[in-house]
Design a protein around this motif. Structure first.
Motif, PDB file in Angstrom:
ATOM      1  N   ARG A 198       0.072  26.902 -40.416  1.00  0.00           N
ATOM      2  CA  ARG A 198      -1.378  26.950 -40.253  1.00  0.00           C
ATOM      3  C   ARG A 198      -1.939  25.580 -39.915  1.00  0.00           C
ATOM      4  O   ARG A 198      -1.365  24.553 -40.249  1.00  0.00           O
ATOM      5  CB  ARG A 198      -2.025  27.430 -41.535  1.00  0.00           C
ATOM      6  N   THR A 199      -3.105  25.611 -39.286  1.00  0.00           N
ATOM      7  CA  THR A 199      -3.788  24.361 -38.985  1.00  0.00           C
ATOM      8  C   THR A 199      -4.472  23.838 -40.251  1.00  0.00           C
ATOM      9  O   THR A 199      -4.628  24.555 -41.225  1.00  0.00           O
ATOM     10  CB  THR A 199      -4.852  24.565 -37.882  1.00  0.00           C
ATOM     11  N   ILE A 200      -4.882  22.595 -40.180  1.00  0.00           N
ATOM     12  CA  ILE A 200      -5.585  21.988 -41.313  1.00  0.00           C
ATOM     13  C   ILE A 200      -6.921  22.697 -41.481  1.00  0.00           C
ATOM     14  O   ILE A 200      -7.650  22.921 -40.521  1.00  0.00           O
ATOM     15  CB  ILE A 200      -5.815  20.483 -41.063  1.00  0.00           C
ATOM     16  N   ARG A 201      -7.218  23.025 -42.683  1.00  0.00           N
ATOM     17  CA  ARG A 201      -8.497  23.662 -43.005  1.00  0.00           C
ATOM     18  C   ARG A 201      -9.492  22.564 -43.374  1.00  0.00           C
ATOM     19  O   ARG A 201      -9.308  21.835 -44.353  1.00  0.00           O
ATOM     20  CB  ARG A 201      -8.331  24.624 -44.167  1.00  0.00           C
ATOM     21  N   TYR A 202     -10.549  22.463 -42.583  1.00  0.00           N
ATOM     22  CA  TYR A 202     -11.552  21.428 -42.832  1.00  0.00           C
ATOM     23  C   TYR A 202     -12.189  21.610 -44.201  1.00  0.00           C
ATOM     24  O   TYR A 202     -12.552  20.638 -44.862  1.00  0.00           O
ATOM     25  CB  TYR A 202     -12.629  21.437 -41.747  1.00  0.00           C
ATOM     26  N   ARG A 203     -12.348  22.849 -44.621  1.00  0.00           N
ATOM     27  CA  ARG A 203     -12.942  23.118 -45.928  1.00  0.00           C
ATOM     28  C   ARG A 203     -12.076  22.514 -47.036  1.00  0.00           C
ATOM     29  O   ARG A 203     -12.591  21.945 -47.982  1.00  0.00           O
ATOM     30  CB  ARG A 203     -13.086  24.622 -46.119  1.00  0.00           C
ATOM     31  N   TRP A 204     -10.749  22.620 -46.902  1.00  0.00           N
ATOM     32  CA  TRP A 204      -9.867  22.059 -47.930  1.00  0.00           C
ATOM     33  C   TRP A 204      -9.908  20.537 -47.919  1.00  0.00           C
ATOM     34  O   TRP A 204      -9.811  19.903 -48.976  1.00  0.00           O
ATOM     35  CB  TRP A 204      -8.439  22.568 -47.769  1.00  0.00           C
ATOM     36  N   TYR A 209      -4.584  14.926 -45.390  1.00  0.00           N
ATOM     37  CA  TYR A 209      -4.910  15.218 -46.787  1.00  0.00           C
ATOM     38  C   TYR A 209      -4.875  13.962 -47.658  1.00  0.00           C
ATOM     39  O   TYR A 209      -5.712  13.804 -48.559  1.00  0.00           O
ATOM     40  CB  TYR A 209      -3.978  16.296 -47.353  1.00  0.00           C
ATOM     41  N   ASP A 224      -7.552  31.252 -33.882  1.00  0.00           N
ATOM     42  CA  ASP A 224      -7.772  29.839 -34.203  1.00  0.00           C
ATOM     43  C   ASP A 224      -7.998  28.993 -32.967  1.00  0.00           C
ATOM     44  O   ASP A 224      -8.133  27.790 -33.053  1.00  0.00           O
ATOM     45  CB  ASP A 224      -6.589  29.285 -35.021  1.00  0.00           C
ATOM     46  N   GLU A 283      -2.151  16.378 -35.190  1.00  0.00           N
ATOM     47  CA  GLU A 283      -1.956  17.828 -35.309  1.00  0.00           C
ATOM     48  C   GLU A 283      -2.297  18.515 -33.988  1.00  0.00           C
ATOM     49  O   GLU A 283      -1.608  19.424 -33.546  1.00  0.00           O
ATOM     50  CB  GLU A 283      -2.817  18.404 -36.427  1.00  0.00           C
ATOM     51  N   GLN A 304      -0.422  16.504 -41.056  1.00  0.00           N
ATOM     52  CA  GLN A 304      -1.236  17.194 -42.048  1.00  0.00           C
ATOM     53  C   GLN A 304      -1.256  16.437 -43.371  1.00  0.00           C
ATOM     54  O   GLN A 304      -2.306  16.333 -44.025  1.00  0.00           O
ATOM     55  CB  GLN A 304      -0.730  18.617 -42.234  1.00  0.00           C
TER      56      GLN A 304
END
Length: 163
Positions: free
Chosen positions: A2-8, A88, A157, A138, A84
């Motif tokens: 999965r791609t990086i989730r901006y929310r996370w 993070y 996506d 990414e 990723q």
């Protein structure tokens, strides 16, 4: 993958910011120094960012058509995971040191030594650079959608698979 989730990324930054603020407030109330990394940590951040960019550019060159040497799929996957992880880790640094910076601003008038304030600001900026580098690399690792029978693959996506 999965791609990086901006929310996370935002959740990590906010939670670490609150934790940094609280720990710094506790430390200053009890006479301990601020829990901030020094300016020398910026050298480590620069190395991590440079290494991630180096590996990402290698994958991007292959993706864009320079296929003289075969690209090891494991190396490409490791580059993606490194990108990723860099993003993070940057969110963690940005949050922690941003919280400390905000807490230190309230103490600006009372302290003769402003080194922790400047160090926390510098590390927050380093965290932002790490986030940007992780997101860019990414993107380097993402293959464009393949053209199937004259139409683009409409993935939810917005992109294709990873290299």
């Amino acid at each position: 993958m999965r791609t990086i989730r901006y929310r996370w990324l935002a959740v990590v930054a906010v939670v670490c910011g609150i934790a940094g603020w609280q720990v710094n407030a506790w430390a200053t109330r009890n006479g301990f120094p601020s829990p901030v990394l020094g300016f020398s940590a910026l050298l480590t951040l620069a190395f991590i960012v440079g290494f991630t960019l180096f590996l990402g550019l290698r994958v991007r060159r292959w993706r864009d058509g320079d296929r003289e040497k075969p690209l090891d799929p494991i190396a490409a996957a490791r580059t993606l995971v490194l990108a990723q992880a860099t993003a993070y880790a940057g969110a963690l640094l940005l949050g922690w040191h941003g919280g400390i910076f905000l807490d230190q601003l309230g103490l600006w008038e009372m302290r003769p030594n402003h080194a922790p304030t400047w160090a926390s600001l510098a590390m927050s900026a380093g965290g932002m650079v790490m986030i940007a580098t992780g997101l860019v690399v990414e993107r380097f690792c993402k293959l464009p959608p393949e053209d199937k029978d004259g139409r683009e693959d409409n993935m939810p996506d917005g992109g294709g698979e990873y290299a």
